[in-house]
Design a protein around this motif. Structure first.
Motif, short mmCIF file in Angstrom:
data_model
loop_
_atom_site.label_atom_id
_atom_site.label_comp_id
_atom_site.label_asym_id
_atom_site.label_seq_id
_atom_site.Cartn_x
_atom_site.Cartn_y
_atom_site.Cartn_z
N ALA A 1 35.51 34.08 39.99
CA ALA A 1 35.00 35.08 39.05
C ALA A 1 34.75 36.38 39.80
CB ALA A 1 33.73 34.61 38.38
N GLY A 2 34.96 37.47 39.10
CA GLY A 2 34.68 38.79 39.65
C GLY A 2 34.24 39.69 38.54
N THR A 3 34.46 40.98 38.71
CA THR A 3 34.03 41.97 37.73
C THR A 3 35.21 42.92 37.43
OG1 THR A 3 31.79 41.88 38.58
CG2 THR A 3 32.33 43.78 37.24
N GLY A 4 35.26 43.44 36.23
CA GLY A 4 36.24 44.44 35.85
C GLY A 4 35.60 45.42 34.89
N PHE A 5 36.30 46.51 34.59
CA PHE A 5 35.73 47.51 33.68
C PHE A 5 36.85 48.25 32.97
CE2 PHE A 5 36.32 49.26 37.87
CZ PHE A 5 36.90 50.49 37.64
N LEU A 6 36.55 48.72 31.79
CA LEU A 6 37.53 49.44 30.98
C LEU A 6 37.86 50.79 31.61
CD1 LEU A 6 36.54 48.87 27.24
CD2 LEU A 6 38.72 48.27 28.32
N ILE A 7 39.15 51.10 31.67
CA ILE A 7 39.56 52.44 32.11
C ILE A 7 40.26 53.19 30.98
CG2 ILE A 7 39.76 51.83 34.55
CD1 ILE A 7 42.75 51.44 34.11
N SER A 8 40.42 52.48 29.84
CA SER A 8 41.08 53.11 28.70
C SER A 8 40.54 52.47 27.43
CB SER A 8 42.60 52.93 28.79
OG SER A 8 43.22 53.35 27.59
N SER A 9 40.36 53.28 26.39
CA SER A 9 39.81 52.76 25.14
C SER A 9 40.81 51.87 24.41
CB SER A 9 39.39 53.92 24.23
OG SER A 9 40.50 54.77 23.97
N ASN A 10 42.08 51.86 24.82
CA ASN A 10 43.04 50.95 24.18
C ASN A 10 43.25 49.67 24.99
OD1 ASN A 10 44.32 52.28 26.19
ND2 ASN A 10 46.11 52.91 25.01
N GLY A 11 42.23 49.29 25.77
CA GLY A 11 42.19 47.93 26.29
C GLY A 11 42.68 47.68 27.69
N PHE B 1 32.99 43.91 32.49
CA PHE B 1 33.27 42.52 32.10
C PHE B 1 33.18 41.58 33.31
CE2 PHE B 1 35.52 45.24 29.16
CZ PHE B 1 35.35 44.64 27.94
N MET B 2 32.79 40.35 33.01
CA MET B 2 33.01 39.29 33.99
C MET B 2 34.47 38.89 33.90
SD MET B 2 31.45 35.44 34.33
CE MET B 2 29.81 36.02 34.75
N VAL B 3 35.14 38.79 35.03
CA VAL B 3 36.55 38.39 35.06
C VAL B 3 36.60 36.92 35.50
CG1 VAL B 3 38.81 38.81 36.09
CG2 VAL B 3 37.30 40.74 35.58
N ARG B 4 37.04 36.06 34.62
CA ARG B 4 37.13 34.62 34.92
C ARG B 4 38.59 34.29 35.21
NH1 ARG B 4 32.46 31.95 33.44
NH2 ARG B 4 31.09 32.97 31.92
N VAL B 5 38.81 33.65 36.34
CA VAL B 5 40.17 33.35 36.79
C VAL B 5 40.40 31.83 36.73
CG1 VAL B 5 41.76 33.45 38.75
CG2 VAL B 5 40.23 35.37 38.27
N TYR B 6 41.52 31.44 36.14
CA TYR B 6 41.86 30.01 36.00
C TYR B 6 43.15 29.72 36.73
CZ TYR B 6 38.38 30.31 32.35
OH TYR B 6 37.21 30.51 31.68
N LYS B 7 43.19 28.54 37.31
CA LYS B 7 44.41 28.13 38.01
C LYS B 7 44.51 26.61 37.96
CE LYS B 7 44.41 28.00 42.42
NZ LYS B 7 44.38 28.31 43.87
N ASN B 8 45.74 26.12 37.96
CA ASN B 8 45.96 24.67 37.92
C ASN B 8 45.77 24.07 39.31
OD1 ASN B 8 46.65 24.42 35.15
ND2 ASN B 8 48.65 25.36 35.61
N HIS C 1 42.23 40.88 44.80
CA HIS C 1 41.90 39.57 45.37
C HIS C 1 41.14 38.68 44.40
CE1 HIS C 1 38.07 41.70 46.51
NE2 HIS C 1 37.57 40.53 46.21
N VAL C 2 40.62 39.25 43.31
CA VAL C 2 39.93 38.42 42.31
C VAL C 2 40.94 37.61 41.50
CG1 VAL C 2 38.53 38.49 40.20
CG2 VAL C 2 37.94 39.95 42.14
N ILE C 3 42.08 38.21 41.13
CA ILE C 3 43.01 37.56 40.21
C ILE C 3 44.32 37.10 40.86
CG2 ILE C 3 42.10 38.77 38.20
CD1 ILE C 3 45.34 39.92 39.81
N LYS C 4 44.43 37.24 42.19
CA LYS C 4 45.74 37.02 42.83
C LYS C 4 46.26 35.59 42.73
CE LYS C 4 43.78 36.26 47.45
NZ LYS C 4 43.77 36.71 48.86
#
Length: 356
Positions: free
Chosen positions: A154-164, A349-356, A171-174
């Motif tokens: 888990a990490g953190t992210g933030f909006l940089i554009s109002s269209n999502g 946002f909290m960024v939740r990362v899933y992997k098999n 390294h959080v989502i790699k």
């Protein structure tokens, strides 16, 4: 004659009385022949002294040579027998073992120290895996639910554009198979990775759902100029399940190992803060939290917003369904810190990362 010879011997030895010496030297002045006789006697005495000293020196040297050339008697050591032999062997083995273990310990310690200097701040989420199944059931759109992948980080992210569009650390989502972002305002949202920049440790995500609740432009901007040394900054992030505020200042204009693309900041951060926004006093984004230097109290690092802007510029039009439109106006710059945080936390946002 014997009396005169004895007088000259005593003169040569310096044992005459003062009166006798004065009388002898007065006679030498008056009688040149006597003077010559005295001088010859003194020369003979000095020659005899030199010969004696030379003989003593030669004898000393001869004695020294004999001592050096005398063979040394070697006394063989008694070979240990019985329990003494085994005890000595055990001592030698112990010394060798301690030396080997000591070397391995020092080498391992050095390796650990070298690899622990820079620490990325994504969070291992073993502690929240129990909620994973319920969350995936909520996200599923079909009755037959696939088996969810385990949540890894888990990490953190933030909006940089109002269209999502959302920025976070690479390294959080790699290692992700899927990414879910979440906060109190928008709930759980599935996101797709549309661009990675491993060199700058930045990734851009796109929220798959349309954000109907986000009708207004974002109230902050991404700073296109670098922050100043000692400038006050703060951050919001998810080192835990609810959002956490931290504040400090820019302590260096370069990052780890003088990386010119990052700042060093004196902001308290923990695993889970990676990808979080670093904000200035006006509430504008000036950086993205990325890591800490272990062993240095309070030394955290953030990728500069100018670098993030460059990364955003690398996102190709073909890779996005909607144009990435950045916010252009800061409407919270005159607000208090508390008011800024109240508005900003809706876009973090909290960024939740899933992997098999």
């Amino acid at each position: 004659m014997n009396t005169e010879q004895d007088l000259l011997d005593r003169y040569a030895k310096g044992t005459l009385s003062a009166q006798e010496t004065a009388a002898l030297e007065e006679r030498m002045k008056q009688d040149p022949a006597f003077r010559e006789q005295v001088e010859k006697h003194l020369s003979l005495i000095n020659a005899l002294r030199f010969y004696g000293e030379r003989s003593r020196l030669l004898k000393t040297l001869d004695d020294a040579h004999q001592e050096i050339e005398t063979p040394v008697k070697v006394v063989p050591l008694a070979r240990p027998v019985g329990w003494k032999r085994y005890w000595m062997t055990a001592v030698a083995a112990s010394v060798a073992l301690i030396s080997i273990l000591g070397t391995l310990f020092m080498t391992r310690s050095l390796d650990t120290k070298q690899t622990a200097i820079y620490k990325e701040l994504r969070r291992n989420v073993e502690q929240i895996k129990k909620s994973q199944k319920l969350m995936m059931e909520d996200m599923a759109e079909v009755k037959e639910k696939p088996k969810p992948s385990p949540e890894a980080y888990a990490g953190t992210g933030f909006l940089i554009s109002s269209n999502g569009y959302v920025a976070t650390s690479y390294h959080v989502i790699k290692e992700s198979d899927s990414v879910i972002i979440e906060n109190a305002r928008f709930g759980r949202l599935k996101a797709t990775i549309i661009h990675n920049d491993p060199a700058n440790d930045v990734s851009i995500l796109k929220i798959e759902q349309k954000l109907d609740d986000l009708a207004q432009p974002l109230p902050y901007t991404l700073s296109m100029t670098e922050a100043n040394l000692a400038e006050d900054v703060y951050t919001l992030g998810y080192p835990r399940e609810d959002i956490v505020f931290g504040e400090g200042s820019v302590s260096a204009l370069t990052g780890f190992k003088q990386n010119p693309n990052a700042y060093q900041v004196s902001v308290p951060v923990n695993p889970g803060n990676s990808g979080g926004p670093l904000l200035n006093a006006k509430g504008d984004l000036v950086g993205v939290i990325s890591g800490i230097e272990t062993g240095t109290m309070g030394a955290a690092f953030a990728i500069k917003s100018t670098v993030l802007m460059d990364v955003i510029g690398q996102v190709t039009v073909d890779s996005v369904a909607l144009p990435l439109t950045l916010p252009k106006q800061n409407t919270m710059k005159n607000s208090t810190r508390v008011q800024q945080v109240k508005r900003w936390k809706d876009f973090v946002f909290m960024v939740r990362v899933y992997k098999n």
